[in-house]
Write a protein that holds these residues in place. Structure first.
Motif, PDB file in Angstrom:
ATOM      1  N   LYS A  59     -34.553  55.432  33.027  1.00 27.34           N
ATOM      2  CA  LYS A  59     -36.010  55.549  33.167  1.00 27.34           C
ATOM      3  C   LYS A  59     -36.604  54.473  34.069  1.00 27.34           C
ATOM      4  O   LYS A  59     -37.821  54.396  34.215  1.00 27.34           O
ATOM      5  N   GLY A  60     -35.764  53.629  34.643  1.00 28.20           N
ATOM      6  CA  GLY A  60     -36.247  52.642  35.598  1.00 28.20           C
ATOM      7  C   GLY A  60     -36.901  51.424  34.977  1.00 28.20           C
ATOM      8  O   GLY A  60     -37.681  50.739  35.647  1.00 28.20           O
ATOM      9  N   LEU A  61     -36.573  51.126  33.723  1.00 27.21           N
ATOM     10  CA  LEU A  61     -37.133  49.956  33.051  1.00 27.21           C
ATOM     11  C   LEU A  61     -36.172  48.787  33.230  1.00 27.21           C
ATOM     12  O   LEU A  61     -35.105  48.747  32.629  1.00 27.21           O
ATOM     13  N   THR A  62     -36.550  47.827  34.084  1.00 26.69           N
ATOM     14  CA  THR A  62     -35.653  46.722  34.407  1.00 26.69           C
ATOM     15  C   THR A  62     -36.344  45.377  34.203  1.00 26.69           C
ATOM     16  O   THR A  62     -37.570  45.286  34.174  1.00 26.69           O
ATOM     17  N   CYS A  63     -35.547  44.348  34.077  1.00 24.77           N
ATOM     18  CA  CYS A  63     -36.062  42.987  33.961  1.00 24.77           C
ATOM     19  C   CYS A  63     -36.363  42.429  35.360  1.00 24.77           C
ATOM     20  O   CYS A  63     -35.745  42.846  36.339  1.00 24.77           O
ATOM     21  N   PRO A  64     -37.311  41.496  35.456  1.00 23.37           N
ATOM     22  CA  PRO A  64     -38.074  40.890  34.356  1.00 23.37           C
ATOM     23  C   PRO A  64     -39.126  41.842  33.803  1.00 23.37           C
ATOM     24  O   PRO A  64     -39.717  42.622  34.556  1.00 23.37           O
ATOM     25  N   LEU A  65     -39.353  41.780  32.492  1.00 23.98           N
ATOM     26  CA  LEU A  65     -40.319  42.645  31.824  1.00 23.98           C
ATOM     27  C   LEU A  65     -41.693  41.994  31.802  1.00 23.98           C
ATOM     28  O   LEU A  65     -41.802  40.768  31.668  1.00 23.98           O
ATOM     29  N   ASP A  66     -42.722  42.821  31.940  1.00 24.76           N
ATOM     30  CA  ASP A  66     -44.081  42.300  31.844  1.00 24.76           C
ATOM     31  C   ASP A  66     -44.351  41.797  30.436  1.00 24.76           C
ATOM     32  O   ASP A  66     -43.709  42.204  29.467  1.00 24.76           O
ATOM     33  N   GLU A  67     -45.358  40.944  30.306  1.00 24.52           N
ATOM     34  CA  GLU A  67     -45.682  40.339  29.014  1.00 24.52           C
ATOM     35  C   GLU A  67     -46.053  41.386  27.966  1.00 24.52           C
ATOM     36  O   GLU A  67     -45.745  41.236  26.785  1.00 24.52           O
ATOM     37  N   GLU A  68     -46.741  42.465  28.397  1.00 25.06           N
ATOM     38  CA  GLU A  68     -47.194  43.489  27.451  1.00 25.06           C
ATOM     39  C   GLU A  68     -46.054  44.356  26.912  1.00 25.06           C
ATOM     40  O   GLU A  68     -46.204  45.074  25.927  1.00 25.06           O
ATOM     41  N   MET A  69     -44.899  44.277  27.524  1.00 31.18           N
ATOM     42  CA  MET A  69     -43.774  45.141  27.147  1.00 31.18           C
ATOM     43  C   MET A  69     -43.039  44.560  25.940  1.00 31.18           C
ATOM     44  O   MET A  69     -41.915  44.068  26.031  1.00 31.18           O
TER      45      MET A  69
END
Length: 210
Positions: free
Chosen positions: A41-51
């Motif tokens: 799904k394309g969710l990669t680090c670095p992650l935003d603070e809200e995640m």
């Protein structure tokens, strides 16, 4: 709740699946599932603070909230792809979703909720939200999925009636009527009466699989 964020961050740091499983207290199977789904799904680090963990769970497993309600799941990815095709509208996809719900003995969401859930999904997870039709541009038409019946008052016989539905997708203003046949004469007549009801004609007519 599973430590989704920690799993992804440890994986990004090069920690092994075994190490991640030990650190988070999850099985290696679950760790692998989370990492592979995030990659897909394309969710990669670095992650935003809200995640946070809840955000990531809703992103990776949106079906969980639907399963708990006993309702038919909404395949947001499928909807987003289909809306990119010519003459496919959110209203038509909702008709398809309702039919699938009936086949699976599940409770479907109303069009308003269906539309809201998709909009939230597209705005949250996608770079673009599919543009809807302009007011008055198209009329969506179809025979409704379920056959109705009328009773002959003289004989008591149940007679099949086919429900024609026409909808302006922007306003959701709809016209419906029942006919005794789905032949060409009934089809054309229903369109004429629908346009008389709306007080005008659209530029395009979009029909489903008739």
């Amino acid at each position: 709740m599973i430590q989704y964020r920690k799993i992804l961050e440890l994986h990004d740091d090069g920690i092994s699946m075994r190490g991640i499983a030990t650190s988070t207290g999850n099985s290696r199977q679950k760790v692998t599932e989370v990492i592979e789904l995030a990659k897909k799904k394309g969710l990669t680090c670095p992650l935003d603070e809200e995640m946070n963990d809840r955000w990531i769970e809703e992103f990776l497993f949106p079906e969980k909230s639907f399963e708990a309600s006993g309702r038919q799941l909404i395949d947001f990815e499928y909807i987003h792809k289909e809306l990119a095709k010519p003459n496919v509208t959110l209203s038509l996809l909702h008709y398809e979703y309702e039919a699938k719900s009936r086949a699976n003995n599940k409770i479907p969401y109303s069009y308003r909720s269906f539309s809201r859930f998709y909009s939230n999904y597209a705005q949250k997870y996608k770079a673009t939200l599919r543009i809807r039709r302009k007011p008055g541009e198209i009329l969506e038409v179809d025979w409704a999925g379920s056959t109705a019946f009328i009773i002959d008052r003289d004989t008591g016989e149940k007679v099949k009636a086919y429900v024609f539905v026409a909808t302006l997708p922007c306003s959701q203003l709809s016209y419906a009527e029942a006919t005794l046949s789905m032949d060409l004469h009934s089809w054309i007549g229903a369109h004429i009466r629908a346009y008389e009801y709306f007080g005008g004609a659209t530029q395009i007519v979009v029909s489903d699989n008739l």
